[in-house]
Structures are given as structure tokens and as C-alpha cells.
Design a protein around this motif. Structure first.
Motif, short mmCIF file in Angstrom:
data_model
loop_
_atom_site.label_atom_id
_atom_site.label_comp_id
_atom_site.label_asym_id
_atom_site.label_seq_id
_atom_site.Cartn_x
_atom_site.Cartn_y
_atom_site.Cartn_z
N GLN A 91 0.82 -1.25 0.12
CA GLN A 91 -0.04 -0.03 0.04
C GLN A 91 0.74 1.22 -0.13
O GLN A 91 0.64 2.21 -0.69
CB GLN A 91 -1.03 -0.27 1.12
N GLN A 94 1.96 1.73 -3.46
CA GLN A 94 1.08 2.25 -4.32
C GLN A 94 0.71 3.77 -4.07
O GLN A 94 0.48 4.23 -5.21
CB GLN A 94 -0.10 1.43 -4.08
N GLN A 97 3.61 5.57 -5.95
CA GLN A 97 3.52 5.25 -7.28
C GLN A 97 2.51 6.33 -7.73
O GLN A 97 2.79 6.93 -9.01
CB GLN A 97 3.26 3.84 -7.46
N ASN A 98 1.34 6.35 -6.91
CA ASN A 98 0.43 7.21 -7.39
C ASN A 98 0.56 8.87 -7.07
O ASN A 98 -0.03 9.58 -7.91
CB ASN A 98 -0.94 7.01 -6.67
#
Length: 332
Positions: A91, A94, A97-98
Motif C-alpha cells: 500500500q 502504491q 507510485q500514485n
């Protein structure tokens, strides 16, 4: 002179992450072949990694029965910890990366009580109006010690400018009155007076939970506001239930178990629905005790923030305790 760093015992004793990854996959699918397919490796690689992990830990992690495998007691303990750790790592990766992607996101932090009794009733409207914005909610009672990697864009609580780089907007003041279920009031009609109220079961927010709604008010303070003291003598009939969770106290009131203090912004919708009723006409008003929306200044110009602020302030203007009401009326 070079200063040598002492060995980090946690990192030194940490098993091979590759082996732990193979173990988690095997435990999840209860089959070495399926675990190998999930990780795009060979079944022999999975078996070898798990043997190495069992050797490092000095325990057997699986009971093998043909092609199927079952966790031992030690394996279950290790799987629970390992799987949760991998979820947290995934998480966090993520989120990183976002960062910088075109899709907009807002992270909002507030108390569990405000989330349950105010935002949850209104936020679906904002989400429906703005499907391009991802809303992330974080609830806490400790606003000064957030989890690593969590930096909310917006705080809603009773603190003004809690940290550098944020700006606060006052929202509303405290209007507090007793509430209970219609059935409880019907069964205890005398509680509409201050004297009779002391014969009710008083559901009290303990000091450990007051940061959720108003850290300065409990039943003792509320009665003192009306120039009365709680009768706590040995022969008193006073019955008080203490909890540090306002959500629990409100639910107990809904379940006909007593009377709790209701902060207007939290209970007004339950009054409108008839699930709760006010007990008597007495109230306490603290206009100097404000709730704030505090936002990070580096997000204040983004479309997502502007959309949320426009929507949120429209909602707040409907609150009877909205602090900007007089200014709005003067401007109009």
C-alpha cells in the motif's frame, strides 16, 4: 576517526524477504505449485525457500499432506505478521507510485465521532458530484502523532493551526444538550428537569475521549454550567456509565440505555429522524470553543481542494452554530 555503527539486531536477524515472500504465497494458496505460479517461479524454488526459512527459524511451518499444505501453529503466527507487513509495504508503494499522477486525491483527517455522525451522512454527495477525486479518510484522536507516511491535506478538529504549513478556518461552536431515545424518555418522563435528570443513567464521555468532540465538557461540567452539582454522595442514586468513545455512548442512547450529552452537529440528524430526542430544554453554549478546518497550504490551489472547500462550506453554512452566519447575513 571513523565511528562504527553497531549491528542493527532487527535487520541482522531478519529472515530472507525472498523466503518470506515464498512462504506467504504458499500459506495463502495452501499449495506450493499454485504459490510458484503466483510468483512466476518454479515449485522447486518455493520448496527451497521455505526449507531455508524453516531452518532459519528453527521450526516447522507447514504440515505436508500430498500436494496440499497446512500451517502449523508457528506457521500461523508467522503468516499473520508477515502477510500484514507485505500489505502495508504494498500500500505504501502504491501511494508513492500514485504521487504526481493526474487523478486527484484528498486525504481528510478527523475524529471517529465526526466521521461517523457528520461526514458519513454528507460525503456521499461530494463523491457523487466529483468522481474524479479520490477521497481518503483517516480517523484519529491523536492529531499530533500521525502514522509514518500519512500527511492529511485537511484536518477537522478543535485545534487551530496544529502544525507548520497549515492554515485554519473556524467552523462552528459547541451547542450541547442531553439526548436519549424516545422510548427511554417515555419510560422516564421525570428526566426533563435538571433534578430528574440526575436520576437517569448518565452516559458520560470520560477524559480519555473528550478530544473526540469537546475536551472540556462532561456531565459534571454540564450541570455546573446550570449551577448544579452532581450528587455523588454515598446514598446518592446517581448512575454514571463512563466510556472514552462517543460513538459507543451514542449507540447506547439509541439502544434505550441512558442519556448522553449531544453535540448539536453530531446528533441533529438523529433528532430529525426521530431516533433520538432532546431531554428537556436545558443546553450549554460555548461560543468560545470552536471547531476548525485546517488545510495544508501547498494543496490550497488544487482543483480537488477548491471543490471540496466549496462543497464543505456550503454544508457548514446550514449548521445553526456556524460561526460565519452573522458575517454572511451582513454581506447579503
Amino acid at each position: 576517526m571513523v565511528k562504527h555503527v553497531e549491528p542493527d539486531q532487527i535487520l541482522v536477524k531478519m529472515p530472507s524477504l525472498r523466503a518470506v515472500k515464498s512462504f506467504v504465497a504458499a500459506a495463502k494458496y495452501q499449495n506450493f505449485t499454485r504459490a510458484a505460479e503466483a510468483l512466476c517461479v518454479t515449485q522447486a524454488a518455493i520448496s527451497r525457500q521455505i526449507r531455508e526459512l524453516e531452518a532459519a527459524l528453527g521450526v516447522t511451518l507447514f504440515k505436508r499432506s500430498g500436494r496440499a499444505v497446512e500451517l502449523t501453529e508457528a506457521g500461523s503466527i508467522f503468516y499473520d505478521a508477515a502477510y500484514l507487513s507485505f500489505v502495508n509495504i504494498a500500500q505504501a508503494a502504491q501511494r508513492i507510485q500514485n504521487t504526481g499522477k493526474r487523478r486527484q486525491a484528498l486525504t481528510i483527517c478527523c475524529t471517529p465521532a465526526f466521521s461517523t455522525f457528520w461526514l458519513s451522512y454528507r460525503l456521499p454527495e461530494f463523491i457523487a458530484l466529483h468522481p474524479e477525486i479520490d477521497v481518503n479518510m483517516v480517523t484519529t484522536n491523536n492529531f499530533l502523532q500521525m502514522e509514518p507516511g500519512v500527511r492529511p491535506d485537511i484536518f477537522i478538529n478543535k485545534a487551530s493551526d496544529p502544525r507548520e504549513g497549515y492554515h485554519s478556518v473556524p467552523l462552528f461552536y459547541d451547542l450541547i444538550y442531553p439526548v436519549c431515545s424516545p422510548r427511554y424518555l417515555e419510560e422516564n418522563p421525570d428526566i426533563v428537569t435538571l433534578e430528574g435528570l440526575q436520576q437517569a443513567v448518565l452516559l458520560n464521555l470520560s477524559p480519555f475521549g473528550r478530544s473526540q468532540v469537546a475536551e472540556h465538557v462532561d456531565w459534571g461540567v454540564w450541570f455546573a454550567f446550570h449551577d448544579m452539582e452532581l450528587d455523588q454522595s454515598d446514598d446518592s442514586q446517581l448512575r454514571i456509565f463512563n466510556a472514552n468513545d462517543f460513538n459507543m455512548l451514542a449507540q447506547m442512547a439509541l439502544n434505550h440505555q441512558g442519556v448522553c450529552l449531544g453535540w448539536n452537529q453530531l446528533v441533529e440528524h438523529m433528532l430529525a429522524e426521530g431516533r433520538l430526542v432532546r431531554v428537556g430544554d436545558h443546553k450549554a453554549v460555548f461560543k468560545e470553543k470552536l471547531h476548525y478546518l485546517t488545510y495544508t497550504e501547498d494543496k490550497s490551489s488544487t482543483p480537488a481542494f477548491k471543490a471540496f472547500m466549496d462543497w464543505f462550506m456550503d454544508c457548514i453554512r446550514d449548521e445553526p452554530t456556524y460561526v460565519g452566519r452573522e458575517e454572511d447575513e451582513a454581506a447579503s
